[in-house]
Write an enzyme that holds these catalytic residues in place. Structure first.
Site, PDB file in Angstrom:
ATOM      1  N   LYS A  41       0.940  -1.171   0.031  1.00 34.10           N
ATOM      2  CA  LYS A  41      -0.035   0.016  -0.083  1.00 34.10           C
ATOM      3  C   LYS A  41       0.668   1.358   0.101  1.00 34.10           C
ATOM      4  CE  LYS A  41      -3.263  -2.190   3.232  1.00 34.10           C
ATOM      5  NZ  LYS A  41      -3.725  -2.163   4.600  1.00 34.10           N
ATOM      6  N   GLY A  42       2.189   1.175   0.415  1.00 28.05           N
ATOM      7  CA  GLY A  42       2.829   2.298   0.696  1.00 28.05           C
ATOM      8  C   GLY A  42       2.964   3.400  -0.387  1.00 28.05           C
ATOM      9  N   ASP A  98       7.722   2.939  -2.387  1.00 26.18           N
ATOM     10  CA  ASP A  98       7.759   4.071  -1.287  1.00 26.18           C
ATOM     11  C   ASP A  98       9.230   4.091  -0.643  1.00 26.18           C
ATOM     12  OD1 ASP A  98       7.600   1.586   0.116  1.00 26.18           O
ATOM     13  OD2 ASP A  98       5.849   2.118   1.613  1.00 26.18           O
ATOM     14  N   ASP A 101      14.632  -0.803   1.799  1.00 25.80           N
ATOM     15  CA  ASP A 101      15.339  -1.023   2.846  1.00 25.80           C
ATOM     16  C   ASP A 101      16.398  -2.243   2.521  1.00 25.80           C
ATOM     17  OD1 ASP A 101      16.168  -1.182   5.535  1.00 25.80           O
ATOM     18  OD2 ASP A 101      14.300  -2.066   6.275  1.00 25.80           O
ATOM     19  N   PHE A 150      13.403   4.470  11.095  1.00 27.29           N
ATOM     20  CA  PHE A 150      11.970   4.089  10.650  1.00 27.29           C
ATOM     21  C   PHE A 150      11.201   5.040  10.422  1.00 27.29           C
ATOM     22  CE2 PHE A 150       8.115   1.843  10.617  1.00 27.29           C
ATOM     23  CZ  PHE A 150       8.511   0.682   9.802  1.00 27.29           C
ATOM     24  N   LEU A 151      10.557   5.430   9.099  1.00 18.36           N
ATOM     25  CA  LEU A 151       9.957   6.370   8.640  1.00 18.36           C
ATOM     26  C   LEU A 151       8.507   6.324   8.620  1.00 18.36           C
ATOM     27  CD1 LEU A 151      12.097   7.564   5.884  1.00 18.36           C
ATOM     28  CD2 LEU A 151      12.458   8.116   8.300  1.00 18.36           C
ATOM     29  N   ASP A 157       3.861   3.459   6.589  1.00 20.34           N
ATOM     30  CA  ASP A 157       3.006   3.211   8.054  1.00 20.34           C
ATOM     31  C   ASP A 157       3.775   2.439   8.942  1.00 20.34           C
ATOM     32  OD1 ASP A 157       3.235   0.457   6.401  1.00 20.34           O
ATOM     33  OD2 ASP A 157       1.784  -0.069   7.956  1.00 20.34           O
ATOM     34  N   ARG A 163      -0.088   6.211   8.076  1.00 22.85           N
ATOM     35  CA  ARG A 163       0.020   6.421   6.535  1.00 22.85           C
ATOM     36  C   ARG A 163      -0.216   7.730   6.031  1.00 22.85           C
ATOM     37  NH1 ARG A 163       1.176   1.625   3.766  1.00 22.85           N
ATOM     38  NH2 ARG A 163       0.184   0.049   5.036  1.00 22.85           N
TER      39      ARG A 163
HETATM   40  P1  IMP Z   1      12.662  -4.364   1.970  1.00 24.25           P
HETATM   41  O1  IMP Z   1      13.671  -3.383   1.028  1.00 24.25           O
HETATM   42  O2  IMP Z   1      12.568  -5.793   1.288  1.00 24.25           O
HETATM   43  O3  IMP Z   1      13.360  -4.481   3.227  1.00 24.25           O
HETATM   44  O4  IMP Z   1      11.318  -3.810   1.998  1.00 24.25           O
HETATM   45  C1  IMP Z   1      10.939  -2.647   1.884  1.00 24.25           C
HETATM   46  C2  IMP Z   1       9.688  -2.586   2.257  1.00 24.25           C
HETATM   47  O5  IMP Z   1       9.653  -2.673   3.970  1.00 24.25           O
HETATM   48  C3  IMP Z   1       9.005  -1.291   2.076  1.00 24.25           C
HETATM   49  O6  IMP Z   1       8.055  -1.441   0.772  1.00 24.25           O
HETATM   50  C4  IMP Z   1       8.071  -1.113   3.172  1.00 24.25           C
HETATM   51  O7  IMP Z   1       6.995  -1.624   2.984  1.00 24.25           O
HETATM   52  C5  IMP Z   1       8.847  -1.667   4.209  1.00 24.25           C
HETATM   53  N1  IMP Z   1       9.599  -0.708   4.980  1.00 24.25           N
HETATM   54  C6  IMP Z   1      11.011  -0.714   5.077  1.00 24.25           C
HETATM   55  N2  IMP Z   1      11.526   0.345   6.002  1.00 24.25           N
HETATM   56  C7  IMP Z   1      10.330   1.228   6.361  1.00 24.25           C
HETATM   57  C8  IMP Z   1      10.314   2.403   7.055  1.00 24.25           C
HETATM   58  O8  IMP Z   1      11.032   3.017   7.645  1.00 24.25           O
HETATM   59  N3  IMP Z   1       8.905   2.735   7.351  1.00 24.25           N
HETATM   60  C9  IMP Z   1       7.750   2.045   6.685  1.00 24.25           C
HETATM   61  N4  IMP Z   1       8.036   0.992   5.938  1.00 24.25           N
HETATM   62  C10 IMP Z   1       9.208   0.424   5.561  1.00 24.25           C
HETATM   63 MG    MG Z   2       5.919  -1.484   0.709  1.00 20.43          MG
END
Ligand code: IMP
Ligand code: MG
Length: 174
Positions: A41-42, A98, A101, A150-151, A157, A163
């Site tokens: 959803k982000g 969005d 990470d 953490f944002l 969210d 959100r």
């Molecule tokens: P990754 O790169 O596989 O860790 O996944 C990234 C996903 O983790 C993003 O689409 C978000 O849904 C979630 N995520 C990672 N960091 C944050 C944050 O700081 N705030 C909110 N959601 C986050």
């Molecule tokens: Mg996401």
């Protein structure tokens, strides 16, 4: 332990950067057959603002991903819970996410969408958060680069909360 939220990126700073990203996309894709794929959803707010900066017609689709394990310790296994509905075959596709990470999500999604045989496949990500990165996936358009934190807000969210805030906040544990 208490948690505090600190405003990190103002509405004005977000709007300026989204306009700049829109200008880059206008330059790179004008006249092409572009499908923008938002990651639910982000990315819904970012995508909504970004497409309104575009000066040529685009089509919009969405995917929804889920990671086994969930919570704050992703297992690295991502799966699609809602796939695209438009045909991507032979078309230019831009993923709109969005935040990146660890990298599992975009790595998985890029491989998955490649199986739909697009003509080109690129990524536009609002925030590139570097500290926990395990898998590098090249980001073609990036809004902001951040080391850690953490944002929430602007679509991001924390357990489905916050959100809808118009600014981006960092959660600080104290
Ligand atoms: P990754 O790169 O596989 O860790 O996944 C990234 C996903 O983790 C993003 O689409 C978000 O849904 C979630 N995520 C990672 N960091 C944050 C944050 O700081 N705030 C909110 N959601 C986050
Ligand atoms: Mg996401």
């Amino acid at each position: 332990m208490s948690t505090k939220m600190r405003c990190l990126i103002s509405r004005e700073a977000i709007a300026r950067r989204v306009t700049e990203l829109g200008e880059e996309i206008n330059r790179d894709y004008a006249g092409r057959d572009l499908v923008m794929v938002g990651v639910l959803k982000g990315a819904f707010i970012f995508l909504a603002d970004l497409v309104r900066e575009l000066t040529f017609p685009v089509e919009i689709d969405f995917v929804r991903l889920a990671s086994y394990g969930g919570g704050t310790s992703p297992s690295g296994e991502v799966h699609i819970s809602k796939d695209v509905e438009l045909s991507l075959k032979g078309r230019d596709v831009l993923i709109v996410e969005d935040i990146m990470d660890i990298g599992y999500t975009l790595s998985f999604l890029k491989q998955h969408l490649a199986t739909h045989l697009p003509r080109s496949l690129k990524i536009c990500c609002l925030i590139d958060k570097r500290e926990r990165r395990e898998i590098e996936v090249p980001l073609d358009y990036v809004g902001f680069v951040l080391e850690q934190g953490f944002l929430v807000g602007y679509g991001l969210d924390c357990g489905e909360k916050q959100r809808t805030l118009p600014e981006i906040f960092v959660i600080e544990k104290g």
